[in-house]
Every structure is written in structure tokens, then in C-alpha cells.
Design a protein around this motif. Structure first.
Motif, short mmCIF file in Angstrom:
data_model
loop_
_atom_site.label_atom_id
_atom_site.label_comp_id
_atom_site.label_asym_id
_atom_site.label_seq_id
_atom_site.Cartn_x
_atom_site.Cartn_y
_atom_site.Cartn_z
N VAL A 7 0.87 -1.18 0.00
CA VAL A 7 0.00 0.00 0.00
C VAL A 7 0.90 1.23 0.00
O VAL A 7 2.11 1.13 0.22
CB VAL A 7 -0.95 0.03 1.22
CG1 VAL A 7 -1.94 -1.12 1.18
CG2 VAL A 7 -0.17 0.02 2.53
N LYS A 8 0.32 2.39 -0.22
CA LYS A 8 1.08 3.63 -0.23
C LYS A 8 1.89 3.76 1.06
O LYS A 8 1.44 3.38 2.13
CB LYS A 8 0.15 4.83 -0.39
CG LYS A 8 0.90 6.16 -0.49
CD LYS A 8 -0.04 7.29 -0.76
CE LYS A 8 0.70 8.60 -0.61
NZ LYS A 8 1.13 9.24 -1.78
N ASP A 9 3.09 4.30 0.94
CA ASP A 9 4.02 4.53 2.05
C ASP A 9 4.58 3.24 2.64
O ASP A 9 5.03 3.22 3.79
CB ASP A 9 3.39 5.40 3.15
CG ASP A 9 3.03 6.79 2.65
OD1 ASP A 9 3.67 7.25 1.68
OD2 ASP A 9 2.14 7.41 3.24
N THR A 10 4.58 2.17 1.85
CA THR A 10 5.21 0.91 2.24
C THR A 10 6.53 0.79 1.48
O THR A 10 6.59 1.09 0.30
CB THR A 10 4.31 -0.29 1.86
OG1 THR A 10 3.07 -0.17 2.53
CG2 THR A 10 4.96 -1.61 2.22
N HIS A 39 6.51 2.66 -2.12
CA HIS A 39 5.31 2.52 -2.94
C HIS A 39 4.43 3.77 -2.85
O HIS A 39 4.27 4.36 -1.79
CB HIS A 39 4.51 1.28 -2.48
CG HIS A 39 3.44 0.91 -3.44
ND1 HIS A 39 3.69 0.23 -4.62
CD2 HIS A 39 2.10 1.14 -3.42
CE1 HIS A 39 2.56 0.04 -5.26
NE2 HIS A 39 1.59 0.59 -4.56
N GLY A 40 3.88 4.15 -4.01
CA GLY A 40 2.95 5.28 -4.06
C GLY A 40 3.63 6.61 -4.29
O GLY A 40 3.00 7.66 -4.18
N HIS A 41 4.93 6.59 -4.61
CA HIS A 41 5.68 7.84 -4.80
C HIS A 41 6.36 7.92 -6.16
O HIS A 41 7.34 8.65 -6.33
CB HIS A 41 6.70 8.01 -3.67
CG HIS A 41 6.06 8.25 -2.34
ND1 HIS A 41 5.90 9.50 -1.80
CD2 HIS A 41 5.49 7.39 -1.46
CE1 HIS A 41 5.28 9.40 -0.63
NE2 HIS A 41 5.02 8.12 -0.40
N GLU A 49 3.92 -0.28 -10.55
CA GLU A 49 3.45 0.18 -9.25
C GLU A 49 1.97 -0.15 -9.06
O GLU A 49 1.56 -0.66 -8.02
CB GLU A 49 3.70 1.69 -9.08
CG GLU A 49 3.40 2.16 -7.67
CD GLU A 49 3.98 3.52 -7.38
OE1 GLU A 49 4.82 3.61 -6.46
OE2 GLU A 49 3.60 4.49 -8.05
N LYS A 50 1.17 0.09 -10.08
CA LYS A 50 -0.27 -0.21 -10.00
C LYS A 50 -0.50 -1.72 -9.84
O LYS A 50 -1.32 -2.16 -9.04
CB LYS A 50 -0.96 0.31 -11.26
CG LYS A 50 -2.45 0.11 -11.26
CD LYS A 50 -3.07 0.70 -12.52
CE LYS A 50 -4.56 0.42 -12.57
NZ LYS A 50 -5.16 0.89 -13.82
N GLU A 53 0.08 -3.10 -6.24
CA GLU A 53 -0.83 -2.64 -5.19
C GLU A 53 -1.60 -3.84 -4.62
O GLU A 53 -2.21 -4.61 -5.35
CB GLU A 53 -1.81 -1.61 -5.76
CG GLU A 53 -2.74 -1.00 -4.74
CD GLU A 53 -2.08 0.05 -3.86
OE1 GLU A 53 -2.58 0.23 -2.74
OE2 GLU A 53 -1.09 0.69 -4.28
N ILE A 149 9.07 8.91 3.90
CA ILE A 149 7.81 9.43 3.34
C ILE A 149 7.97 10.90 2.97
O ILE A 149 7.56 11.32 1.89
CB ILE A 149 6.65 9.21 4.33
CG1 ILE A 149 6.38 7.72 4.48
CG2 ILE A 149 5.39 9.96 3.86
CD1 ILE A 149 5.44 7.35 5.62
#
Length: 160
Positions: A7-10, A39-41, A49-50, A53, A149
Motif C-alpha cells: 500500500v502507499k508509504d510501504t 510505494h505510491g511515490h 506500481e499499480k 498494489e 515518506i
């Protein structure tokens, strides 16, 4: 905090093998540790990246991404012509040079062609216009630090 899926910020550790459409291997983590990214950056190509997820440690995928999901199509506007004199050295096709943009950022450009006194510099990513195939497996997950982050990328020395 324990992390059980991407997930984002992992911080995600992946092993991968990257090939282009003709099957030529471009990169791999074989023989070295996993690639870690935040992830998510936007630290890896958008399609990968997608696709990652929600993945968990041990999940493995074999995926192909069109250029628009990877490094984009080649953009002829990213090519510029200069003279040999402007370079100040003898140009050789395949050499990467550094140029300073008007806003102060630096850009890497590939010497793509040398035709007489004219040198063509290419600012496209070397894999622009290519469909990319990834064989990838998720090796590790951890929560990112606040510093990672805020910077938008993984620290070179991972937090323990």
C-alpha cells in the motif's frame, strides 16, 4: 507497525527480471538483494506500481507493460542538435553527457548521432517506446519511516 500488503508509504522489496519485447534481458536482481522502493511515490514505472498494489510477500507475477505504462513513447522534442564545438570534446555515439537546464536542474543526454559537425543529443529514457516485461516477486515489506515518506524515497541505509 506490521505491513502485510503493498500500500502507499510501504517500502517494498522486489526481485525481478526485466526484458524488452524481443526477449533481451535489460536488468535483473539475480545474484543481489531485492530492489527496495517506496510505494505510491512514482519511484518505479506506473504500470508496475499499480500492478503491485495489494500484493503480499511471496506473490509473483509475470507482466507486460506498454510504453505508456512504462517510460512513455519516444518524444522527438527531447532530441536536440548541437555542434561539435558546443560540446567542447570529440563526441562518440553512446556517450552520456550532462547538461544544465535553464531552471538549474541537470539532465542526462545520450549522444545518439554524429553527422559531420552536427551532434544529436537524446533526452528520452533509454527504454522509452519499449514494451517491458517484468517477472517479479515480492520479497519483503515494511512500513516506511517518516523521513522516507517526507523525502519520497527509501533511505539508502534501511531502518531496522
Amino acid at each position: 507497525m506490521a505491513v502485510d500488503s503493498v500500500v502507499k508509504d510501504t517500502v517494498v522489496g522486489i526481485h525481478y527480471r526485466l526484458t524488452v519485447s524481443d526477449g533481451t534481458e535489460v536488468d535483473t536482481t539475480e545474484g543481489r538483494g531485492p530492489l527496495e522502493y517506496l510505494h505510491g511515490h512514482a519511484n518505479i514505472i506506473p504500470g508496475l506500481e499499480k500492478a503491485l498494489e495489494g500484493a503480499k510477500v511471496g506473490d509473483a507475477f509475470d507482466m507486460e507493460f506498454a510504453p505508456e505504462e512504462a517510460y512513455g513513447e519516444r518524444d522527438p522534442r527531447r532530441e536536440i542538435e548541437v555542434t561539435r564545438q558546443q560540446l567542447g570534446f570529440e563526441p562518440e555515439v553512446g556517450t552520456v553527457v550532462q547538461a544544465q537546464l535553464p531552471d538549474g536542474r541537470e539532465q542526462h543526454l545520450l549522444i545518439a548521432r554524429v553527422d559531420g559537425d552536427t551532434v544529436t543529443l537524446d533526452g528520452n529514457h533509454p527504454l522509452a517506446g519499449e514494451s517491458l516485461r517484468f517477472e517479479v516477486s515480492v520479497a519483503a515489506l515494511r512500513a516506511a519511516t517518516a523521513g522516507e515518506i517526507s523525502k519520497g524515497h527509501v533511505d539508502e541505509v534501511s531502518a531496522e
